[in-house]
Design an enzyme around this catalytic site. Structure first.
Site, PDB file in Angstrom:
ATOM      1  N   GLN A 256       0.448  13.566   6.783  1.00 23.90           N
ATOM      2  CA  GLN A 256      -0.860  13.302   7.393  1.00 23.90           C
ATOM      3  C   GLN A 256      -1.555  14.588   7.842  1.00 23.90           C
ATOM      4  O   GLN A 256      -2.780  14.690   7.769  1.00 23.90           O
ATOM      5  CB  GLN A 256      -0.673  12.354   8.590  1.00 23.90           C
TER       6      GLN A 256
ATOM      7  N   LYS B 236      -3.145  15.968   4.693  1.00 24.13           N
ATOM      8  CA  LYS B 236      -4.219  15.080   4.231  1.00 24.13           C
ATOM      9  C   LYS B 236      -5.451  15.239   5.120  1.00 24.13           C
ATOM     10  O   LYS B 236      -6.572  15.394   4.642  1.00 24.13           O
ATOM     11  CB  LYS B 236      -3.707  13.633   4.312  1.00 24.13           C
TER      12      LYS B 236
ATOM     13  N   LYS C 186       1.842   9.751  13.009  1.00 24.35           N
ATOM     14  CA  LYS C 186       2.168   8.451  12.402  1.00 24.35           C
ATOM     15  C   LYS C 186       2.991   7.675  13.406  1.00 24.35           C
ATOM     16  O   LYS C 186       3.665   8.272  14.254  1.00 24.35           O
ATOM     17  CB  LYS C 186       2.973   8.640  11.110  1.00 24.35           C
TER      18      LYS C 186
ATOM     19  N   ASP D 213      -1.749   0.673   8.685  1.00 22.42           N
ATOM     20  CA  ASP D 213      -0.953   1.114   7.524  1.00 22.42           C
ATOM     21  C   ASP D 213      -0.255  -0.159   7.041  1.00 22.42           C
ATOM     22  O   ASP D 213      -0.738  -1.266   7.335  1.00 22.42           O
ATOM     23  CB  ASP D 213       0.046   2.220   7.938  1.00 22.42           C
TER      24      ASP D 213
ATOM     25  N   THR E 212      -9.902   3.480   1.565  1.00 19.32           N
ATOM     26  CA  THR E 212      -8.782   4.172   0.901  1.00 19.32           C
ATOM     27  C   THR E 212      -8.793   3.882  -0.599  1.00 19.32           C
ATOM     28  O   THR E 212      -8.676   4.804  -1.426  1.00 19.32           O
ATOM     29  CB  THR E 212      -7.436   3.774   1.531  1.00 19.32           C
TER      30      THR E 212
ATOM     31  N   ASN F  36      -4.144  -3.701   1.198  1.00 15.50           N
ATOM     32  CA  ASN F  36      -5.467  -3.124   1.444  1.00 15.50           C
ATOM     33  C   ASN F  36      -5.851  -2.074   0.404  1.00 15.50           C
ATOM     34  O   ASN F  36      -6.933  -2.141  -0.192  1.00 15.50           O
ATOM     35  CB  ASN F  36      -5.487  -2.528   2.860  1.00 15.50           C
TER      36      ASN F  36
ATOM     37  N   SER G 219     -11.994   6.744   8.851  1.00 18.70           N
ATOM     38  CA  SER G 219     -11.607   6.545  10.256  1.00 18.70           C
ATOM     39  C   SER G 219     -12.293   7.585  11.138  1.00 18.70           C
ATOM     40  O   SER G 219     -12.740   7.273  12.243  1.00 18.70           O
ATOM     41  CB  SER G 219     -10.091   6.668  10.413  1.00 18.70           C
TER      42      SER G 219
HETATM   43  P1  NDP Z   1      -0.549  -3.358   3.028  1.00 22.05           P
HETATM   44  O1  NDP Z   1       0.437  -3.821   4.032  1.00 22.05           O
HETATM   45  O2  NDP Z   1      -1.933  -3.883   3.080  1.00 22.05           O
HETATM   46  O3  NDP Z   1       0.006  -3.628   1.554  1.00 22.05           O
HETATM   47  C1  NDP Z   1       1.213  -3.088   1.126  1.00 22.05           C
HETATM   48  C2  NDP Z   1       1.490  -3.574  -0.281  1.00 22.05           C
HETATM   49  O4  NDP Z   1       2.617  -2.873  -0.782  1.00 22.05           O
HETATM   50  C3  NDP Z   1       1.857  -5.047  -0.340  1.00 22.05           C
HETATM   51  O5  NDP Z   1       1.442  -5.578  -1.566  1.00 22.05           O
HETATM   52  C4  NDP Z   1       3.377  -5.008  -0.251  1.00 22.05           C
HETATM   53  O6  NDP Z   1       4.032  -6.119  -0.819  1.00 22.05           O
HETATM   54  C5  NDP Z   1       3.700  -3.761  -1.033  1.00 22.05           C
HETATM   55  N1  NDP Z   1       4.960  -3.163  -0.546  1.00 22.05           N
HETATM   56  C6  NDP Z   1       5.241  -2.788   0.721  1.00 22.05           C
HETATM   57  N2  NDP Z   1       6.496  -2.325   0.805  1.00 22.05           N
HETATM   58  C7  NDP Z   1       7.012  -2.419  -0.441  1.00 22.05           C
HETATM   59  C8  NDP Z   1       8.256  -2.088  -1.012  1.00 22.05           C
HETATM   60  N3  NDP Z   1       9.252  -1.563  -0.269  1.00 22.05           N
HETATM   61  N4  NDP Z   1       8.418  -2.284  -2.337  1.00 22.05           N
HETATM   62  C9  NDP Z   1       7.418  -2.800  -3.090  1.00 22.05           C
HETATM   63  N5  NDP Z   1       6.215  -3.149  -2.606  1.00 22.05           N
HETATM   64  C10 NDP Z   1       6.020  -2.955  -1.302  1.00 22.05           C
HETATM   65  O7  NDP Z   1      -0.550  -1.753   3.129  1.00 22.05           O
HETATM   66  P2  NDP Z   1      -1.657  -0.721   2.668  1.00 22.05           P
HETATM   67  O8  NDP Z   1      -2.312  -1.183   1.426  1.00 22.05           O
HETATM   68  O9  NDP Z   1      -2.469  -0.392   3.847  1.00 22.05           O
HETATM   69  O10 NDP Z   1      -0.756   0.562   2.366  1.00 22.05           O
HETATM   70  C11 NDP Z   1      -0.162   0.794   1.085  1.00 22.05           C
HETATM   71  C12 NDP Z   1       0.214   2.253   0.964  1.00 22.05           C
HETATM   72  O11 NDP Z   1      -0.967   3.063   1.126  1.00 22.05           O
HETATM   73  C13 NDP Z   1       1.196   2.778   2.003  1.00 22.05           C
HETATM   74  O12 NDP Z   1       1.991   3.773   1.403  1.00 22.05           O
HETATM   75  C14 NDP Z   1       0.299   3.424   3.044  1.00 22.05           C
HETATM   76  O13 NDP Z   1       0.973   4.421   3.783  1.00 22.05           O
HETATM   77  C15 NDP Z   1      -0.764   4.030   2.150  1.00 22.05           C
HETATM   78  N6  NDP Z   1      -2.042   4.321   2.788  1.00 22.05           N
HETATM   79  C16 NDP Z   1      -2.763   3.345   3.412  1.00 22.05           C
HETATM   80  C17 NDP Z   1      -3.980   3.639   3.974  1.00 22.05           C
HETATM   81  C18 NDP Z   1      -4.854   2.591   4.562  1.00 22.05           C
HETATM   82  O14 NDP Z   1      -6.010   2.921   4.923  1.00 22.05           O
HETATM   83  N7  NDP Z   1      -4.433   1.352   4.670  1.00 22.05           N
HETATM   84  C19 NDP Z   1      -4.488   5.017   4.013  1.00 22.05           C
HETATM   85  C20 NDP Z   1      -3.690   5.971   3.269  1.00 22.05           C
HETATM   86  C21 NDP Z   1      -2.500   5.605   2.721  1.00 22.05           C
HETATM   87  P3  NDP Z   1       4.697  -7.238   0.125  1.00 22.05           P
HETATM   88  O15 NDP Z   1       3.559  -8.052   0.637  1.00 22.05           O
HETATM   89  O16 NDP Z   1       5.619  -7.982  -0.759  1.00 22.05           O
HETATM   90  O17 NDP Z   1       5.423  -6.498   1.228  1.00 22.05           O
END
Ligand code: NDP
Length: 449
Positions: free
Chosen positions: A111, A114, A126, A166, A210, A241, A381
């Protein structure tokens, strides 16, 4: 590699031997900044790298809460306040059973870089908990969030540390966290959390930021190599997301997204993913992606059986890992290359293993690194924080336009650094170098703190 870098790597490995994700994140950065470190022998005397790798503060705390059966459950909460070099600590909160100190530290470390790339005044942090939101009632989520904030509130503030969402933390959780903070503080400090709903201080386009930002970065990267998103096939891991809004913007640029996933498996729809259905299943019903087939029986559901996600075996031009760390392994990288992938855009944080990234780069695949490509969320943000300070709101179009400009600037900074330091087209190195140069300058300027 210089002796100084070697010594730092050796000491970091020794001190953090039980934190593999953190070591991986540090190794990836240190492996690419050698030319800058070599040009600045004075860094060694002021222990610049050692200070950048050591978090300013780690808070770990007990989170007791009562479930719907009346039983008390205890989770562990964290906040890693990694760096306040260029602004208040800033970074999301993750609620997922896999959360531990190593994952918190890797995310906090990433972070810092970034946030530096966004060009905005935000430091790196974090936090989160090993709490699993899956299957919990709304009341359980609220009670957990309230208990979490009852401890966290004393460590944060709009000029101190500003958490956001997150994995597992979206608008619902941010609402409960904000409500509890406001109640404890008896003050409306709108800028203490970002990712708020627009009805009480959130920014328009933060939800989309994002995913949209990832596609803006991808557009720039492809353009620099004489290509575009138009007519390309795209596969995306995750359906949260980041994945949902990357999918939306990819379609808007004329690409066809044919696959998305969750942790159980992936859906392949050769007609193009029905995003409204995915949003209904994931954002409204909080269900599983396999439910896609109930209304779209022509699609295919492929269950995940091992550590290699089935989504990367599908033929695609562009792959967007948007789920979690280390989800794209060397095997997956090999499958993608064999199927002719031209670009990989990291929406998730550190989704490719080091071996996978190296394999992709060695085979001429363009890689948009997470620190740069998913920085649109935190950048927006920061735009939310500035709107809160101004007590004024921008329109959706204004925020999106600012986000687009920021992503263009980030790509240009990565390109400039990779061109200058002899790794033309390697934006993984470019992102690390561009961010590191800025952070190193700030660290030197602020003395030994
Ligand atoms: P969400 O909780 O909205 O979605 C996460 C997604 O990833 C779900 O579909 C989930 O599936 C899947 N997932 C989570 N853990 C695993 C795993 N161990 N193996 C396979 N699939 C998995 O999170 P976000 O979309 O917010 O975040 C996704 C990624 O993006 C993360 O790495 C986060 O750190 C990064 N990120 C997010 C930002 C944001 O603004 N939200 C900003 C920058 C980075 P399931 O429902 O089955 O768990």
């Amino acid at each position: 590699m210089s002796l100084y870098l070697e010594n730092v790597i050796e000491a970091t490995n020794r001190k953090n031997s039980n934190e593999p994700e953190f070591l991986q994140a540090v190794e990836e950065v240190l492996a690419t900044i050698k030319p800058v470190v070599d040009a600045h022998p004075e860094y060694e005397k002021i222990a610049l790298l050692e200070r950048m790798i050591e978090p300013e503060r780690i808070v770990s705390f007990r989170v007791p809460w009562v479930n719907d059966e009346g039983k008390v459950v205890v989770n562990r909460g964290y906040r890693v306040q990694f760096s306040s070099l260029i602004g208040p600590y800033k970074g999301g909160l993750r609620f997922h059973p896999s959360v531990n100190q190593s994952i918190m530290k890797f995310l906090g470390f990433e972070q810092i870089f970034k946030n530096a790339l966004t060009g905005l005044p935000i430091g790196g942090a974090k936090g989160g908990s090993d709490f699993d939101p899956k299957g919990k009632s709304d009341n359980e989520i609220m009670r957990f969030c309230q208990s979490f904030m009852t401890e966290l509130y004393r460590h944060i503030g709009q000029d101190v540390d500003v958490p956001a969402g997150d994995i597992g933390v979206g608008s619902r959780e941010i609402g409960y966290l904000f409500g509890q903070y406001k109640r404890i503080k008896n003050a409306y400090e709108g800028g203490v959390l970002t990712g708020k709903d627009v009805c009480y201080g959130g920014s328009l386009a933060r939800t989309e930021a994002t995913g949209y930002g990832l596609i803006f970065f991808m557009r720039e990267m492809l353009k620099a190599h004489g290509n575009s998103l138009e007519g390309k096939t795209v596969t995306i891991s995750g359906s949260g997301n980041v994945a949902i809004y990357a999918c939306q913007k990819a379609f808007a640029y004329g690409a066809k997204v044919v696959a998305m996933s969750d942790s159980n498996g992936c859906v392949y729809d050769e007609n193009g993913i029905d995003l409204e259905l995915i949003k209904q299943i994931k954002e409204v019903e909080r269900g599983r992606i396999s439910e896609y087939l109930k209304t779209h029986p022509h699609a295919q559901y492929i269950e995940r059986t091992d550590e290699d996600s089935p989504v990367w075996k599908i033929k695609t031009d562009i792959a967007l890992p948007c789920a979690t760390q280390n989800e794209l392994t060397l095997n997956s990288a090999k499958a993608l290359v064999e199927n002719g992938v031209i670009a990989v855009g990291e929406g998730a944080n550190m989704p490719c293993t080091i071996e996978a990234t190296n394999y992709l780069l060695e085979h001429g695949v363009l890689v948009a690194p997470a620190k740069a490509a998913n920085a649109g969320g935190v950048a927006t943000s920061a735009i939310e924080m500035s709107q809160n300070s101004m007590r004024f709101y921008y329109t959706f179009e204004e925020v999106e336009e600012k986000l687009d400009r920021i992503m263009v600037n980030i790509f240009n900074a990565c390109k400039e650094a990779s061109d200058t330091y002899g790794c033309c087209g390697n934006y993984v190195a470019g992102a690390n170098i561009a961010a590191f140069r800025k952070l190193a300058k700030a660290m030197k300027a602020q003395g030994v703190v």
